[in-house]
Design a protein around this motif. Structure first.
Motif: not given
Length: 96
Positions: A14-15, A27-32, A50-53, A90-95
């Motif tokens: 997480v940036g 927020l900039d992230l890196r996902l695996e 994958l890079k994510a924003i 990213i527009q949404d996320f959930q467990q």
């Protein structure tokens, strides 16, 4: 045309929290991602980084999540203005 992506992945990095010029939290992230899928009748192990924003309230929520935690992310793919690599917005996320 549709540009919708759904990906189960771990937050690898997480940036620093920042704001866009318009004052929107970002927020900039890196996902695996790692999974097994069927392709041409064969099981295949898939790994992807994958890079994510994330922007706005989604960025604020994601900033409170632990590195290494696993989520199901939904959003769309786009290339940055001055880049060639695709990033997941990213527009949404959930467990998961």
């Amino acid at each position: 045309m549709v540009n919708q992506t759904r990906l189960t992945a771990c937050i690898a990095e997480v940036g620093a929290a920042r704001h866009t010029p318009a004052g929107v939290p970002a927020l900039d992230l890196r996902l695996e991602h790692e999974s097994s899928v069927e392709e041409a009748g064969q099981q295949r192990q898939v790994k992807a980084v994958l890079k994510a924003i994330a922007l706005g309230a989604v960025a604020e929520r994601l900033g409170r999540q632990a590195v290494g935690s696993r989520w199901c992310f939904t959003g769309f793919l786009a290339s940055p203005r001055h880049g060639r690599h695709v990033a997941l917005h990213i527009q949404d996320f959930q467990q998961d």
